[in-house]
Design a protein around this motif. Sequence first.
Motif, PDB file in Angstrom:
ATOM      1  N   LEU A  51       0.829  -1.211   0.000  1.00  0.00           N
ATOM      2  CA  LEU A  51       0.000   0.000   0.000  1.00  0.00           C
ATOM      3  C   LEU A  51       0.860   1.255   0.000  1.00  0.00           C
ATOM      4  N   ASP A  52       1.985   1.215   0.707  1.00  0.00           N
ATOM      5  CA  ASP A  52       2.889   2.369   0.728  1.00  0.00           C
ATOM      6  C   ASP A  52       3.472   2.617  -0.661  1.00  0.00           C
ATOM      7  N   ASP A  53       3.885   1.534  -1.351  1.00  0.00           N
ATOM      8  CA  ASP A  53       4.408   1.658  -2.721  1.00  0.00           C
ATOM      9  C   ASP A  53       3.354   2.262  -3.633  1.00  0.00           C
ATOM     10  N   GLU A  54       2.125   1.758  -3.507  1.00  0.00           N
ATOM     11  CA  GLU A  54       1.059   2.209  -4.395  1.00  0.00           C
ATOM     12  C   GLU A  54       0.748   3.687  -4.168  1.00  0.00           C
ATOM     13  N   ARG A  55       0.714   4.098  -2.919  1.00  0.00           N
ATOM     14  CA  ARG A  55       0.446   5.513  -2.626  1.00  0.00           C
ATOM     15  C   ARG A  55       1.556   6.402  -3.176  1.00  0.00           C
ATOM     16  N   GLU A  56       2.803   5.934  -3.089  1.00  0.00           N
ATOM     17  CA  GLU A  56       3.924   6.701  -3.635  1.00  0.00           C
ATOM     18  C   GLU A  56       3.815   6.782  -5.153  1.00  0.00           C
ATOM     19  N   LEU A  57       3.440   5.664  -5.777  1.00  0.00           N
ATOM     20  CA  LEU A  57       3.259   5.618  -7.232  1.00  0.00           C
ATOM     21  C   LEU A  57       2.181   6.612  -7.665  1.00  0.00           C
ATOM     22  N   LEU A  58       1.070   6.691  -6.936  1.00  0.00           N
ATOM     23  CA  LEU A  58      -0.018   7.608  -7.281  1.00  0.00           C
ATOM     24  C   LEU A  58       0.440   9.061  -7.256  1.00  0.00           C
ATOM     25  N   LYS A  59       1.415   9.357  -6.414  1.00  0.00           N
ATOM     26  CA  LYS A  59       1.945  10.725  -6.342  1.00  0.00           C
ATOM     27  C   LYS A  59       2.977  11.010  -7.428  1.00  0.00           C
ATOM     28  N   LYS A  60       3.786   9.997  -7.772  1.00  0.00           N
ATOM     29  CA  LYS A  60       4.944  10.226  -8.652  1.00  0.00           C
ATOM     30  C   LYS A  60       4.741   9.834 -10.105  1.00  0.00           C
ATOM     31  N   GLY A  61       3.804   8.942 -10.413  1.00  0.00           N
ATOM     32  CA  GLY A  61       3.576   8.527 -11.786  1.00  0.00           C
ATOM     33  C   GLY A  61       4.756   7.801 -12.392  1.00  0.00           C
ATOM     34  N   ALA A  62       5.084   8.155 -13.645  1.00  0.00           N
ATOM     35  CA  ALA A  62       6.159   7.465 -14.374  1.00  0.00           C
ATOM     36  C   ALA A  62       7.507   7.635 -13.681  1.00  0.00           C
ATOM     37  N   ARG A  63       7.662   8.697 -12.896  1.00  0.00           N
ATOM     38  CA  ARG A  63       8.920   8.895 -12.143  1.00  0.00           C
ATOM     39  C   ARG A  63       9.156   7.724 -11.201  1.00  0.00           C
ATOM     40  N   VAL A  97      -8.359   8.362  -2.876  1.00  0.00           N
ATOM     41  CA  VAL A  97      -8.608   7.114  -3.607  1.00  0.00           C
ATOM     42  C   VAL A  97      -9.096   6.065  -2.610  1.00  0.00           C
ATOM     43  N   SER A  98     -10.209   5.423  -2.919  1.00  0.00           N
ATOM     44  CA  SER A  98     -10.822   4.480  -1.975  1.00  0.00           C
ATOM     45  C   SER A  98      -9.974   3.236  -1.765  1.00  0.00           C
ATOM     46  N   GLY A  99     -10.221   2.556  -0.647  1.00  0.00           N
ATOM     47  CA  GLY A  99      -9.533   1.301  -0.366  1.00  0.00           C
ATOM     48  C   GLY A  99      -9.798   0.264  -1.432  1.00  0.00           C
ATOM     49  N   LYS A 100     -11.020   0.264  -1.988  1.00  0.00           N
ATOM     50  CA  LYS A 100     -11.365  -0.697  -3.033  1.00  0.00           C
ATOM     51  C   LYS A 100     -10.555  -0.436  -4.303  1.00  0.00           C
ATOM     52  N   ALA A 101     -10.380   0.850  -4.652  1.00  0.00           N
ATOM     53  CA  ALA A 101      -9.580   1.199  -5.831  1.00  0.00           C
ATOM     54  C   ALA A 101      -8.122   0.804  -5.626  1.00  0.00           C
ATOM     55  N   LEU A 102      -7.598   1.054  -4.434  1.00  0.00           N
ATOM     56  CA  LEU A 102      -6.207   0.673  -4.132  1.00  0.00           C
ATOM     57  C   LEU A 102      -6.028  -0.836  -4.208  1.00  0.00           C
ATOM     58  N   GLU A 103      -7.024  -1.559  -3.717  1.00  0.00           N
ATOM     59  CA  GLU A 103      -6.969  -3.028  -3.745  1.00  0.00           C
ATOM     60  C   GLU A 103      -6.936  -3.534  -5.191  1.00  0.00           C
ATOM     61  N   ARG A 104      -7.753  -2.910  -6.052  1.00  0.00           N
ATOM     62  CA  ARG A 104      -7.792  -3.331  -7.449  1.00  0.00           C
ATOM     63  C   ARG A 104      -6.490  -2.992  -8.181  1.00  0.00           C
ATOM     64  N   SER A 111      -5.163   3.150 -16.617  1.00  0.00           N
ATOM     65  CA  SER A 111      -5.024   3.021 -15.163  1.00  0.00           C
ATOM     66  C   SER A 111      -5.691   1.770 -14.604  1.00  0.00           C
ATOM     67  N   ARG A 112      -6.122   0.874 -15.526  1.00  0.00           N
ATOM     68  CA  ARG A 112      -6.632  -0.447 -15.141  1.00  0.00           C
ATOM     69  C   ARG A 112      -7.799  -0.364 -14.136  1.00  0.00           C
ATOM     70  N   GLY A 113      -7.910  -1.351 -13.264  1.00  0.00           N
ATOM     71  CA  GLY A 113      -9.046  -1.397 -12.335  1.00  0.00           C
ATOM     72  C   GLY A 113      -9.076  -0.240 -11.358  1.00  0.00           C
ATOM     73  N   LEU A 114      -7.901   0.300 -11.035  1.00  0.00           N
ATOM     74  CA  LEU A 114      -7.850   1.432 -10.098  1.00  0.00           C
ATOM     75  C   LEU A 114      -8.591   2.632 -10.668  1.00  0.00           C
ATOM     76  N   GLY A 115      -8.291   2.993 -11.914  1.00  0.00           N
ATOM     77  CA  GLY A 115      -8.946   4.145 -12.521  1.00  0.00           C
ATOM     78  C   GLY A 115     -10.439   3.934 -12.709  1.00  0.00           C
ATOM     79  N   HIS A 116     -10.805   2.715 -13.080  1.00  0.00           N
ATOM     80  CA  HIS A 116     -12.224   2.376 -13.251  1.00  0.00           C
ATOM     81  C   HIS A 116     -12.968   2.535 -11.928  1.00  0.00           C
ATOM     82  N   GLN A 117     -12.351   2.094 -10.848  1.00  0.00           N
ATOM     83  CA  GLN A 117     -12.985   2.183  -9.531  1.00  0.00           C
ATOM     84  C   GLN A 117     -13.095   3.623  -9.055  1.00  0.00           C
ATOM     85  N   VAL A 118     -12.070   4.443  -9.348  1.00  0.00           N
ATOM     86  CA  VAL A 118     -12.127   5.870  -8.999  1.00  0.00           C
ATOM     87  C   VAL A 118     -13.344   6.505  -9.667  1.00  0.00           C
TER      88      VAL A 118
END
Length: 365
Positions: free
Chosen positions: A26-38, A68-75, A122-129
């Motif tokens: 979850l920490d990696d994913e949250r960092e990814l959401l902030k940084k994108g391709a970086r 971003v909801s927990g469900k979106a992060l999970e997906r 953005s796969r399932g995450l973007g769809h869930q958002v």
Amino acid sequence: MKDLVGVLYNSVPSGVGTKGALALSLDDERELLKKGARWAVERGFGTADDLDKTESGGCIEGADPAAVSGKALERGKNQQGTLGSGNHFLEIQYVSEIFDEAAANAFGLFKGQITVMIHTGSRGLGHQVCTDYLSTMEKAAKKYGIKLYDKELAAAPFNSPEAQQYFSAMKGAANYAWANRQVIMHQTMEAFSRALGASPRELGLRLVYDVAHNIAKVEHHTVGGTKRALVVHRKGATRAFAKGHAELPESYRHIGQPVLIPGDMGRASYVLTGTQKAMAETFGSTCHGAGRLMSRHKAIKAAKGRAIWRELEDQGVTVMTAGRTTLAEEMPEAYKDVSNVVEIVHSAGISKKVAMLKPLGVVKG
């Protein structure tokens, strides 16, 4: 080609709900959401030059993972580096025609050259958002007295808490998509290297451009003689900034932004360039693709009893797909002819033709 497509198919996971090789905490994913391709480049998936050749450097600042909801992060936690399904694809192509030599030279394209086009998001995450915030926006529309003619056009004033929270979540989804394409591009280069026994550098593999096609951004455009900050939402559209724009890579600034227009897997795709007319008339935008002629259901019905993969093979296109119905849904005649669509935007002057790319090998979800 069959061997190469097979290696790509096994290297880039595809299909509905597919999991990738990157299992994010979850920490990696949250960092990814902030940084994108970086985020991807920092972990060895590509180089800093890739970021220079990516819209917005592959990251919109201000993404808030808490929106971003927990469900979106999970997906999203297992889908980074995956292609997905539907009209998403990874396609090996060749440059069949050059229309603008100067622009093609600037982009590093030449007749007969092999190219690879990647179309995913953005796969399932973007769809869930989107799913999460449609409900929020329906309530907000009532709250702010906005009459809806279609609930999917639910909206709220941009500076409202609801809109700002959604905008922060959408930025995160956009960043996830940029990281996803960056990882897939790296996987693609490694697959080419394994299949052909040469390094990506020796093969001349490098990024031409990465541009979004379903995104809202704050941009400055001239309206009624006055430059204003606007929220530009491109859905089924893509950016087409003109030469000289400060957001373009220095190596492309004298030509204009590369514009990527994917077609269907049996005909062609195009590279165009942005124009001043687009800046003046369409907020620096052009079409994203050809658009469907048939619904998915109608396409499946029309393909009954046919072997679409064999029809494509007879045309010289090798295809591998994860879903049994995908080839029927995505068969060439389900779409308008992209050449006709591109000719219209070219003639209108909102983007100019640079090169036509013809398909050789296709990986579909």
